[in-house]
Design an enzyme around this catalytic site. Sequence first.
Site, PDB file in Angstrom:
ATOM      1  N   LYS A  54      10.168 -52.001 -62.548  1.00 44.87           N
ATOM      2  CA  LYS A  54      11.086 -50.847 -62.498  1.00 44.87           C
ATOM      3  C   LYS A  54      12.179 -50.803 -61.554  1.00 44.87           C
ATOM      4  CE  LYS A  54       8.674 -47.162 -65.011  1.00 44.87           C
ATOM      5  NZ  LYS A  54       7.249 -47.376 -64.925  1.00 44.87           N
ATOM      6  N   GLY A  55      12.870 -49.964 -61.430  1.00 49.94           N
ATOM      7  CA  GLY A  55      13.907 -49.673 -60.365  1.00 49.94           C
ATOM      8  C   GLY A  55      15.252 -50.707 -60.295  1.00 49.94           C
ATOM      9  N   CYS A  56      15.463 -51.430 -61.838  1.00 46.35           N
ATOM     10  CA  CYS A  56      16.217 -52.363 -61.676  1.00 46.35           C
ATOM     11  C   CYS A  56      17.327 -51.985 -62.595  1.00 46.35           C
ATOM     12  CB  CYS A  56      15.826 -53.667 -62.055  1.00 46.35           C
ATOM     13  SG  CYS A  56      14.241 -54.007 -61.281  1.00 46.35           S
ATOM     14  N   GLN A  57      18.734 -52.471 -62.385  1.00 45.38           N
ATOM     15  CA  GLN A  57      19.609 -52.266 -63.420  1.00 45.38           C
ATOM     16  C   GLN A  57      19.183 -53.021 -64.807  1.00 45.38           C
ATOM     17  OE1 GLN A  57      23.652 -53.309 -62.711  1.00 45.38           O
ATOM     18  NE2 GLN A  57      23.488 -52.106 -60.926  1.00 45.38           N
ATOM     19  N   SER A  58      19.002 -54.276 -64.599  1.00 42.29           N
ATOM     20  CA  SER A  58      18.399 -54.743 -66.000  1.00 42.29           C
ATOM     21  C   SER A  58      16.890 -54.824 -65.995  1.00 42.29           C
ATOM     22  CB  SER A  58      18.995 -56.415 -65.841  1.00 42.29           C
ATOM     23  OG  SER A  58      18.620 -56.999 -64.662  1.00 42.29           O
TER      24      SER A  58
END
Lengths: 143, 408
Positions: A54-58
Amino acid sequence: MTDNTSSIKQVQQEIVDEFAAFGDWMDKYEYLIELGHSLPVIDEQKKQEDRLIKGCQSRVWLDSEFRDGRLWFTADSDAIITKGIISLLIRVYNGRTPDEILSADNSFIEEIGLRENLSPTRANGLVSMMEQIREDALKYKGQ
Amino acid sequence: MIQDIDQIRSHFPYLQCARGGDRQLIYFDNAATTQKPRAVIDATSRWLQEANANVHRAIYGLAASATEHYEAGREAVRGLINAASKDEIVLTSGTTASINLLANIYGQKYIRPGDEILLSEGEHHSNIVPWQMLCARTGARLRYFPVGEDGQWDLGAAERILAEGKVKIVSAAHISNVLGIVNPVGELTVLAHRYGAVIHLDGAQGIVHEGIDVQETPCDFYSFSGHKLYALTGTGVLYGRRSLLETLPPWMGGGEMVDTVTYERTTYAPVPLRFEAGTPNFIAAATLKPAIDFVTSVDVPQVRENEKRMTDYLMRELNAVDGLRIIGSGGKKAPLISFTVEGAHHSDIATLLDKMGVAVRSGQMCSEPLLAKFGLTGAVRVSLAAYNTMQECEAFMGALRKVLAMLR
Ligand SMILES: Cc1ncc(COP(=O)(O)O)c(C=O)c1O
């Protein structure tokens, strides 16, 4: 699949040598995109929330299996460049023992000129993915 | 007056730096923060050397001089938004701080269980989360009025909610940081007031591309960030109509926000100092003055005209790209455009554009609910400032086409 007779360092060196052949960033990224396309896609069923980093752009999914003292990874991402880099990491870490994984470093990424992709600010999921790989290794260490 | 674009650009040292040989970085992430004009950079360094003393406290000359610069920043903001008095200008660390402050002070005084707070569906997290927190604390209810498929506000729906008579405060973006549409804030202000609610406008983007006259558009509160308007980071503004601001209690307690303090109790300073507890970021806040001087010294109609030409060009060219979808295509468009492209991930597009020397934003842009409404987990955003040029827009389009050819 990685030949288990070569060490993590050797596989990393192979990758460094491969990338040294590219003249400019464009060739490098074209290669990464190609690698991304050839990474076997993860089973849709395994793209579960708990395997989503989690917590990512991709979005990055990582699944690991522990067999005969070694870790095997499958991973996927919705971004193709991220996927290309994932495929490099999998090539390096697949079929390794937890100890091998825990004592390795990722300076090869820097050597092939992709360091910016592994910087914590890049929000592309790779840093978290590396942490997940190490966490999985820790979990199985000593088993 | 600063007339043409070359003159404008010459004010920005950053635009003079070359990157990767003689290629210049095209900076298209101005909605996140702008580059700084030389006047701001020079003033910062000068004041750090010559005018660094804590403000509003000491008697000696150096402190007086620091206080003057700080207050000149406040006065410049007053002038920019045409507030009736500079006591209506609370200096904060940014839009986020302004909205959190407002939610706390307004909430404490006026929000009770069962009251409603009304937002649009197109808000930045900074204009959602503080209100969610307030609702959790007070038992108030958060409601949203819809934005349409083309990104435009549904004012009829807003009015229906207001007509139920429970809304105490409306809070909505002047210009959304994703949709880039200039919202009809004047009409919303009239509606809010008609039904007895007060209204706050999140002007983080609006102050840059539209500006506001708070007497002409008589909103009760308006907030924005200095750093998106050419001033230093750590600066922001909460404008509040005096008669309302004066009724509000302080939020943070500390130095400078007090009148008299005994061990038992405190009486508070008048507005705006009541809301500025502790040592403010005074040198940064003082740069609001040179930043606003810059903004008002350019030929504003010409800058707007230039921005409009670039926006029209980008909208036309982007729309012509196969599989490209612009989020928020309706209404009057600020030079801020978000889009997705079928078969190409926003983070891949941004990564490759960066390699080609164009800085764009990608991801959720702190607007997860709005993107989710459009069925998206992210997008690419280009946002322009006064110093961007048509040539840069053309170069960007060329780079984008190349990037998409690589990705698809
Ligand atoms: C519409 C809007 N509101 C609020 C903010 C938050 O501003 P800041 O991060 O400066 O507090 C932004 C900045 O991205 C914005 O565009």
